[in-house]
Design a protein around this motif. Structure first.
Motif, mmCIF file in Angstrom:
data_model
loop_
_atom_site.group_PDB
_atom_site.id
_atom_site.type_symbol
_atom_site.label_atom_id
_atom_site.label_comp_id
_atom_site.label_asym_id
_atom_site.label_seq_id
_atom_site.Cartn_x
_atom_site.Cartn_y
_atom_site.Cartn_z
ATOM 1 N N GLY A 1 99.014 -23.289 78.891
ATOM 2 C CA GLY A 1 97.814 -24.212 79.341
ATOM 3 C C GLY A 1 97.194 -24.945 78.279
ATOM 4 N N PRO A 2 95.762 -25.003 78.290
ATOM 5 C CA PRO A 2 95.042 -26.024 77.438
ATOM 6 C C PRO A 2 94.757 -25.384 76.150
ATOM 7 N N VAL A 3 95.332 -24.107 75.642
ATOM 8 C CA VAL A 3 94.915 -23.891 74.384
ATOM 9 C C VAL A 3 95.968 -24.072 73.392
ATOM 10 N N LYS A 4 96.938 -25.131 73.604
ATOM 11 C CA LYS A 4 97.886 -25.541 72.707
ATOM 12 C C LYS A 4 97.270 -25.894 71.330
ATOM 13 N N PRO A 5 96.356 -26.657 71.378
ATOM 14 C CA PRO A 5 95.772 -27.053 69.774
ATOM 15 C C PRO A 5 95.417 -25.708 69.145
ATOM 16 N N GLU A 6 94.765 -24.745 69.647
ATOM 17 C CA GLU A 6 94.778 -23.661 69.306
ATOM 18 C C GLU A 6 95.732 -22.595 68.744
ATOM 19 N N PHE A 7 96.850 -22.576 69.626
ATOM 20 C CA PHE A 7 98.039 -22.042 69.594
ATOM 21 C C PHE A 7 98.710 -22.521 68.311
ATOM 22 N N TYR A 8 98.985 -23.827 68.387
ATOM 23 C CA TYR A 8 99.564 -24.426 67.073
ATOM 24 C C TYR A 8 98.726 -24.154 65.865
ATOM 25 N N ARG A 9 97.407 -24.196 65.845
ATOM 26 C CA ARG A 9 96.844 -23.640 64.527
ATOM 27 C C ARG A 9 97.266 -22.290 64.232
ATOM 28 N N ILE A 10 97.151 -21.285 65.188
ATOM 29 C CA ILE A 10 97.549 -19.989 64.800
ATOM 30 C C ILE A 10 99.108 -19.954 64.399
ATOM 31 N N SER A 11 100.143 -20.835 65.055
ATOM 32 C CA SER A 11 101.362 -20.727 64.536
ATOM 33 C C SER A 11 101.422 -21.220 63.053
ATOM 34 N N ASN A 12 100.453 -21.702 62.435
ATOM 35 C CA ASN A 12 100.747 -22.033 61.094
ATOM 36 C C ASN A 12 100.717 -20.679 60.108
ATOM 37 N N TYR A 13 100.340 -19.528 60.815
ATOM 38 C CA TYR A 13 100.369 -18.425 60.224
ATOM 39 C C TYR A 13 101.467 -17.499 60.720
ATOM 40 N N LEU A 14 101.621 -17.702 61.935
ATOM 41 C CA LEU A 14 102.939 -16.691 62.468
ATOM 42 C C LEU A 14 104.374 -16.869 61.964
ATOM 43 N N ALA A 15 105.087 -16.093 62.117
ATOM 44 C CA ALA A 15 106.396 -15.951 61.800
ATOM 45 C C ALA A 15 106.259 -16.052 60.335
ATOM 46 N N ASP A 16 105.444 -15.432 59.712
ATOM 47 C CA ASP A 16 105.234 -15.599 57.998
ATOM 48 C C ASP A 16 105.045 -16.931 57.419
ATOM 49 N N GLY A 17 104.454 -17.741 58.456
ATOM 50 C CA GLY A 17 104.263 -19.339 58.038
ATOM 51 C C GLY A 17 103.405 -19.232 56.872
ATOM 52 N N GLY B 1 90.021 -29.289 62.667
ATOM 53 C CA GLY B 1 90.881 -28.126 62.639
ATOM 54 C C GLY B 1 91.183 -27.859 64.300
ATOM 55 N N ALA B 2 90.211 -28.209 64.925
ATOM 56 C CA ALA B 2 90.045 -27.773 66.308
ATOM 57 C C ALA B 2 89.539 -28.941 67.336
ATOM 58 N N LEU B 3 89.866 -28.870 68.563
ATOM 59 C CA LEU B 3 88.988 -29.783 69.610
ATOM 60 C C LEU B 3 88.224 -29.129 70.591
ATOM 61 N N ASN B 4 87.068 -29.760 70.564
ATOM 62 C CA ASN B 4 86.324 -29.101 71.713
ATOM 63 C C ASN B 4 86.636 -29.496 73.046
ATOM 64 N N ARG B 5 86.094 -29.054 73.916
ATOM 65 C CA ARG B 5 86.542 -29.311 75.598
ATOM 66 C C ARG B 5 86.767 -30.641 75.729
ATOM 67 N N ASP B 6 86.017 -31.665 75.304
ATOM 68 C CA ASP B 6 86.218 -33.055 75.544
ATOM 69 C C ASP B 6 87.041 -33.961 74.449
ATOM 70 N N GLY B 7 87.707 -32.963 73.801
ATOM 71 C CA GLY B 7 88.765 -33.583 72.760
ATOM 72 C C GLY B 7 88.266 -33.931 71.431
ATOM 73 N N TYR B 8 86.834 -33.821 71.358
ATOM 74 C CA TYR B 8 86.417 -34.296 69.986
ATOM 75 C C TYR B 8 86.228 -33.110 69.045
ATOM 76 N N TYR B 9 85.885 -33.362 67.737
ATOM 77 C CA TYR B 9 85.652 -32.412 66.673
ATOM 78 C C TYR B 9 85.316 -31.035 67.091
ATOM 79 N N ALA B 10 85.852 -30.289 66.473
ATOM 80 C CA ALA B 10 85.245 -28.702 66.645
ATOM 81 C C ALA B 10 86.006 -28.261 65.311
ATOM 82 N N ARG B 11 84.857 -27.412 64.604
ATOM 83 C CA ARG B 11 85.275 -26.694 63.522
ATOM 84 C C ARG B 11 86.262 -25.540 63.669
ATOM 85 N N SER B 12 87.392 -25.301 63.094
ATOM 86 C CA SER B 12 88.123 -24.277 63.220
ATOM 87 C C SER B 12 87.887 -23.223 62.422
#
Ligand code: UDP
Length: 715
Positions: A233-249, A408-419
């Protein structure tokens, strides 16, 4: 024999085959695939290259996935000892391999296990039919991942006809909620996220953890470490951010481990064989230090005959700079295309055209540069190409500020959010390659990805050009990386740049200190501050330092001549508090031209450290000065100044032009020591005590015009 054999098999550990549906090979899929390879998982991909008929996935759909499974899993239905694990692939990453999956699956004592989540979708009315779960558990089925024996899985996907556009999650849900089928196929949900973690509505329950060079996801609510992490669903940006670290990234002990994956090796590539690049520059607002911007582009360490230049500028103010740039690069690059304000082409269109230009030229890379980006490290282009990612940007920020060219992240409206990790990245505490939802200012885009990004800058006309572009990239699941593996440059501050002067950058010391310094401070300035350097002393207690650049001198004199309101050199001076000057000169005060604040800052930042070095023990920070003025000596105007003391603790005197060339004669004589400085050096400053000992006079200028800049510091 046959019976004995299969019985033996089913007692041994099962085989595991991971299957997915992916119609396109996008970056989400590539990341997924890399994680299966990393953990040695067998993978089969269904549907690659065919047209997706499962809907947009923003609403119901996905039946196409079930039908592809039905078609492709039949071949496995009789393999008794085979586990099939289906997962989505555009937004899923593995964090462990077969052994861990089999161990966890075995504990379920089940034939089919589905991923679970806290929300029910798409049919909320089915809630009552769901079995109850414990408080910290997930009650509802999610179809993004399931694992089970090949026979049951095949029976399940082929149980009923389903349209490609119909909903796969509803399909499996109805099967699961059918008690008879649930029991027949021994179906269970992974309510504790043992194997599958869906991140939608669950971001708050997971943390990334490290164990040496390993990273994993930990669910603080269920106390488990799930293996298939799904950004549904809509958490993809946050998922991709987490993926920077996962799989020993990326881990705390090793740093970025994925940074060196898939690099392009250019070491032995001859200039003639280097990839072709279109460099597209955009000057969409009056931008300080544009000359340097252009200059730095030409200094990129890359064969120029492999670069085509594209430039859009929309402000007349920069016509001169552009003209100069075009003269400088004439004949250096195979082609140059300029779109100027008179062409009336908006930014969005101009940017779309840059993509077209690159496609038309069959380019291998498109480098887009906004005029605020100062690329100080000429290896930038090579470095980014070598990194071999669809879209990559160097981390750039306003010096000393947290403002940067990525979100680093998007808010609900697709604008800047601090990750959570934004600060760590902009401050280089964490170094690596970061998949982020928004990048701007400088982007290197692989030519092969450009067809997917056609018209990206107008994809969403309600958004700024760069936001629209990034939204399009996200829709195409093309990753945008920002790299802080090196320092490549910075952003200038251009908002509200005051262009009312002749040389506007002179006034810009506060907003763009770094660029101000590199244009205006003498290249040898800092030598004087080194520990064992001997400072020149042409007369007793008169010290001499290189301080400002030739450019400073020229622009400064031109700026003041342009202002033009020189004083008459009379004793009566309405600019002074007392209205009277004892030793008048033909001059202009800094406060007349709006440079007073800048000048005092300059005194504090650049002059004071030199003073502290030569007149030790005297500290006055910030230095104070009421009299800061440029003096003009001319044979037919005021050629000299009679001996006098200054109203200062110390005085500085900066030579702004060249003796023997721009003027003849001139200089300064210290009467008490009978010592003169007759060959002042342009851009050099001398400094002497103001009162008592350093009674001095300005020597006669016999030809031309001599300019000096004077401050009476700490009067
Ligand atoms: N998928 C595909 N082609 C498409 C769209 C989706 O192959 O054009 C597959 C892919 O495996 C993807 C899955 O369907 O991961 C589900 O799509 P998405 O990730 O967009 O849905 P969500 O997980 O957000 O429900």
């Amino acid at each position: 024999v046959h019976v004995a054999c299969s019985a033996e098999h089913s007692n041994s550990r099962p085989e595991l085959l991971v299957v997915t549906v992916a119609t396109k090979e996008n970056d989400g899929f590539r990341q997924f695939k890399r994680s299966t390879e990393k953990y040695g998982l067998d993978l089969k991909v269904f549907g690659m290259g065919i047209e997706w008929r499962g809907g947009t996935m923003e609403t119901i759909g996905g039946g196409h996935k079930v039908n592809l499974l039905k078609e492709n899993l039949e071949a496995y239905k009789n393999k008794d000892n085979l586990l099939i694990m289906f997962v989505d692939s555009y937004d899923l990453i593995f964090t462990d391999g077969k052994d861990a999956i089999l161990d966890k699956f075995a504990k379920f004592d089940s034939r089919v296990v589905f991923a679970a989540e806290d929300t029910i979708w798409p049919d909320k009315s089915l809630e009552k039919k769901y079995p109850q779960v414990k408080e910290n558990e997930k009650r509802f089925l999610n179809s993004g991942g399931f694992i089970g024996y090949a026979r049951e899985i095949y029976e399940m996907v082929s149980y009923q006809a389903l349209g490609d556009q119909e909903d796969d999650q509803l399909y499996y849900t109805q099967i699961f909620l059918n008690r008879a089928l649930r029991h027949e196929w021994k179906m269970k949900l992974d309510t504790r996220a043992e194997i599958f973690q869906n991140l939608n509505f669950a971001l708050g329950e997971v943390v990334i953890k490290y164990k040496g060079s390993y990273s994993y996801l930990y669910n603080i609510r269920t106390g488990t470490s799930p293996i298939a992490v799904h950004g549904n669903g809509p958490v993809k940006p946050e998922f991709y951010r987490i993926s920077n670290y996962l799989a020993d990234g990326w881990t705390t002990s090793t740093g970025c481990q994925t940074c060196n994956d898939d690099l392009l090796d250019l070491t032995d590539v001859k200039d003639a064989d280097m990839p072709t690049v279109v460099i597209a520059m955009f000057v969409e607002m009056a931008t300080p230090f544009l000359r340097e911007f252009f200059d730095r582009v030409t200094k990129l360490d890359y064969p120029k005959d492999k670069i085509d230049i594209y430039l859009h500028y929309s402000v007349d103010y920069h016509s001169k700079d552009v003209k100069k740039f075009l003269e400088d690069i004439e004949g250096l690059y195979p082609s140059t295309r300029v779109i100027s304000p008179s062409d009336n082409v908006g930014e969005q269109m101009a940017r779309n055209w840059a993509i077209e230009e690159c496609i038309k030229k069959n380019c291998q890379y498109l480098l887009t540069l906004e005029s605020v980006a100062q690329i100080t490290n000429p290896t930038l282009l090579r470095d980014l190409i070598i990194q071999n990612r669809s879209i990559i940007a160097p981390l750039l920020k306003r010096p000393g500020k947290l403002w940067s060219n990525f979100w680093g992240a998007l808010n609900r409206d697709g604008y800047y959010a601090r990750s959570e990790d934004y600060m760590d990245i902009v401050e280089y505490t964490k170094v690596g390659l970061w998949n982020v939802p928004f990048v701007a200012s400088v982007l290197l885009i692989q030519g092969q990805r450009l067809p997917l990004l056609r018209d990206a800058y107008t994809n969403n006309p309600d958004l700024d050009a760069d936001m629209s572009f990034c939204e399009k990239a996200r829709q195409e699941v093309l990753f945008m990386y920002v790299s802080n593996r090196k320092y490549w440059g910075h952003l200038v501050y251009a908002d509200g740049f005051d262009t009312s002067h002749l040389h506007n950058e002179l006034f810009d010391i506060f907003n763009n200190r770094l660029d101000w310094e590199s244009r205006y401070i003498h290249e040898n300035y800092s030598t004087s501050l080194q520990e064992d350097v001997k400072i020149e002393m042409p007369c007793p207690d008169v010290y001499w330092f290189p301080i400002v650049s030739d450019t400073f001198c020229d622009e400064f004199v031109a700026e003041l001549e342009n202002y033009g309101q020189w004083s008459g050199g009379k004793n009566e001076d309405p600019r002074l508090a007392g209205g009277y000057e004892n030793v008048p000169t033909v001059d202009i005060h800094m406060n007349q031209v709006g440079l007073e604040k800048q000048w005092l800052h300059f005194l504090g930042e650049f002059v004071r450290p030199l003073q502290e070095k030569v007149f030790t023990g005297y500290f006055h920070d910030p230095p104070n000065a009421i009299m800061n003025f440029i003096v003009r000596y001319r044979p037919d105007e005021q050629p000299l100044l009679r001996p006098h003391h200054d109203a200062s603790t110390y005085t500085i005197n900066i030579a702004l032009n060249r003796p023997g060339i721009d003027f003849q004669g001139g200089g300064c004589r210290f009467v008490r020591y009978n010592c003169s400085i007759t060959a002042p050096k342009k851009g050099w400053m001398f400094m002497h005590p103001g009162r008592l000992t350093h009674y001095h006079e300005g020597l006669r200028t016999t030809e031309g015009t001599r300019y000096i800049m004077i401050s009476f510091v700490d009067p």
